[in-house]
Design a protein around this motif. Structure first.
Motif, PDB file in Angstrom:
ATOM      1  N   VAL A  83       0.856  -1.186   0.000  1.00 22.06           N
ATOM      2  CA  VAL A  83       0.000   0.000   0.000  1.00 22.06           C
ATOM      3  C   VAL A  83       0.896   1.241   0.000  1.00 22.06           C
ATOM      4  N   ASP A  84       0.528   2.221  -0.818  1.00 21.12           N
ATOM      5  CA  ASP A  84       1.310   3.458  -0.929  1.00 21.12           C
ATOM      6  C   ASP A  84       0.513   4.601  -0.298  1.00 21.12           C
ATOM      7  N   PRO A  85       0.736   4.898   0.977  1.00 24.18           N
ATOM      8  CA  PRO A  85      -0.123   5.865   1.665  1.00 24.18           C
ATOM      9  C   PRO A  85       0.401   7.291   1.618  1.00 24.18           C
ATOM     10  N   ALA A  86      -0.512   8.227   1.748  1.00 18.65           N
ATOM     11  CA  ALA A  86      -0.188   9.596   2.129  1.00 18.65           C
ATOM     12  C   ALA A  86      -0.202   9.659   3.656  1.00 18.65           C
ATOM     13  N   VAL A  87       0.245  10.777   4.202  1.00 17.38           N
ATOM     14  CA  VAL A  87       0.345  10.906   5.655  1.00 17.38           C
ATOM     15  C   VAL A  87      -0.339  12.184   6.118  1.00 17.38           C
ATOM     16  N   VAL A  88      -1.181  12.043   7.143  1.00 23.52           N
ATOM     17  CA  VAL A  88      -1.773  13.191   7.824  1.00 23.52           C
ATOM     18  C   VAL A  88      -1.169  13.220   9.221  1.00 23.52           C
ATOM     19  N   PRO A 172      -4.753  14.362   1.182  1.00 24.83           N
ATOM     20  CA  PRO A 172      -4.490  13.728  -0.112  1.00 24.83           C
ATOM     21  C   PRO A 172      -5.449  12.577  -0.407  1.00 24.83           C
ATOM     22  N   ALA A 173      -5.621  12.303  -1.669  1.00 23.50           N
ATOM     23  CA  ALA A 173      -6.461  11.180  -2.088  1.00 23.50           C
ATOM     24  C   ALA A 173      -5.767   9.861  -1.777  1.00 23.50           C
ATOM     25  N   GLY A 174      -6.564   8.799  -1.747  1.00 21.86           N
ATOM     26  CA  GLY A 174      -6.007   7.466  -1.573  1.00 21.86           C
ATOM     27  C   GLY A 174      -5.828   7.075  -0.117  1.00 21.86           C
ATOM     28  N   PRO A 175      -5.124   5.960   0.123  1.00 28.80           N
ATOM     29  CA  PRO A 175      -4.947   5.471   1.494  1.00 28.80           C
ATOM     30  C   PRO A 175      -4.155   6.437   2.354  1.00 28.80           C
ATOM     31  N   LEU A 176      -4.469   6.431   3.638  1.00 24.12           N
ATOM     32  CA  LEU A 176      -3.860   7.370   4.570  1.00 24.12           C
ATOM     33  C   LEU A 176      -3.257   6.651   5.769  1.00 24.12           C
ATOM     34  N   VAL A 177      -2.080   7.078   6.168  1.00 21.55           N
ATOM     35  CA  VAL A 177      -1.583   6.787   7.512  1.00 21.55           C
ATOM     36  C   VAL A 177      -1.869   8.030   8.342  1.00 21.55           C
ATOM     37  N   LEU A 178      -2.643   7.848   9.386  1.00 19.22           N
ATOM     38  CA  LEU A 178      -3.012   8.937  10.281  1.00 19.22           C
ATOM     39  C   LEU A 178      -2.098   8.891  11.493  1.00 19.22           C
ATOM     40  N   HIS A 179      -1.322   9.952  11.664  1.00 19.47           N
ATOM     41  CA  HIS A 179      -0.403  10.040  12.802  1.00 19.47           C
ATOM     42  C   HIS A 179      -0.875  11.151  13.726  1.00 19.47           C
ATOM     43  N   ILE A 180      -0.926  10.850  15.007  1.00 26.76           N
ATOM     44  CA  ILE A 180      -1.265  11.881  15.982  1.00 26.76           C
ATOM     45  C   ILE A 180      -0.284  11.837  17.137  1.00 26.76           C
ATOM     46  N   ASP A 181       0.383  12.959  17.358  1.00 20.92           N
ATOM     47  CA  ASP A 181       1.146  13.166  18.576  1.00 20.92           C
ATOM     48  C   ASP A 181       0.168  13.784  19.567  1.00 20.92           C
ATOM     49  N   VAL A 182      -0.004  13.146  20.710  1.00 17.89           N
ATOM     50  CA  VAL A 182      -1.039  13.623  21.636  1.00 17.89           C
ATOM     51  C   VAL A 182      -0.760  15.022  22.149  1.00 17.89           C
ATOM     52  N   ASP A 183       0.463  15.535  21.940  1.00 19.21           N
ATOM     53  CA  ASP A 183       0.707  16.915  22.383  1.00 19.21           C
ATOM     54  C   ASP A 183       0.036  17.952  21.483  1.00 19.21           C
TER      55      ASP A 183
END
Length: 253
Positions: A83-88, A172-183
């Motif tokens: 899978v080729d994801p974008a990143v949020v 971005p379109a397509g699959p996403l990796v969602l990253h959250i730093d709780v800070d």
């Protein structure tokens, strides 16, 4: 949902209960020698190996760790599953320093820039990560930026948006990796952070923004960084436990 615990802050092994979740998999790095870069790479590579089979089987791994550098391992694991994801990337900070611009030397401050391909001989190449192009990256909030980060973001294809603008059509379109730093959450709601930043969005707003992305059915991995200090204060531990419970529940809806 598969919960993957990566009990490390950079190359420092944490006690498992410092990130209070019930994990299906706990990552252990076998790289115990070398410099900090080598040991961090060992943690990220081990994370990638844990993530890949979950994604390949159609699952959405929830990866919880002590800092943002692990996100590169999460993305590498997703890529390893084809899978080729974008990143949020939700964060109070920019995390777009390089070794040349960082004034503190804190490696976590390079996390997103490393994911985009900076210093590949120390990070991406070592952990099997194909750098995510900056134009496939969205930085959310980042209210605490150093001058060098402001300068970089002014010319970078990386888009920066507030939490309130996170939506299916602003990422971005397509699959996403969602990253959250709780800070990214206002520091008044999350006590004991290593680098607290006031005047941030409330937890409810951040969780609602994440929920909007999960509702697209395009989130293929959820990476959660918990850069807080160890505490024996039961009140603080309860706050952390409730927050992580709410975050992980997003991946089950």
């Amino acid at each position: 949902m598969t919960t993957i615990l990566v009990p490390y802050h950079q190359d420092e092994r944490l006690l498992d209960d410092e990130i209070p979740v019930s994990a299906d998999i706990t990552v252990r790095s076998q790289v115990l020698d070398g410099d900090a870069w080598r040991r961090v790479a060992g943690v990220c590579a081990a994370t990638a190996r844990a993530v890949s089979p979950v994604v390949a089987a159609g699952g959405v791994p929830v990866v919880l760790s002590g800092d943002c550098l692990v996100a590169g391992g999460t993305v590498a694991g997703v890529q390893g599953a084809g899978v080729d994801p974008a990143v949020v990337w939700f964060d109070a900070h920019g995390d777009v320093h390089t070794l040349q611009t960082s004034t503190s030397g804190y490696l976590g401050g390079l996390s997103l820039r490393l994911l985009n391909g900076a210093h590949p001989d120390r990070y991406a190449d070592v952990i099997g990560l194909r750098p995510v192009p900056a134009e496939r990256t969205v930085l959310v909030d980042a209210r605490d930026l150093d001058p060098a980060e402001v300068e970089y973001l002014a010319v970078s294809p990386t888009r920066r948006i507030p939490v309130s603008e996170v939506a299916a059509d602003t990422v971005p379109a397509g699959p996403l990796v969602l990253h959250i730093d709780v800070d990214v959450i206002d520091s008044g709601e999350v006590p004991g952070l290593r680098y607290p930043v006031p005047n941030g969005p409330p937890a409810d707003a951040v969780l609602a923004a994440c929920a909007r992305l999960f509702a697209t059915d395009r989130v293929v991995a959820f990476d959660v960084a918990c850069p807080w200090l160890r505490t024996d204060d039961e009140g603080q531990r309860d706050i952390r436990t409730r927050l992580l419970s709410r975050l992980t529940a997003l991946a089950t809806r």
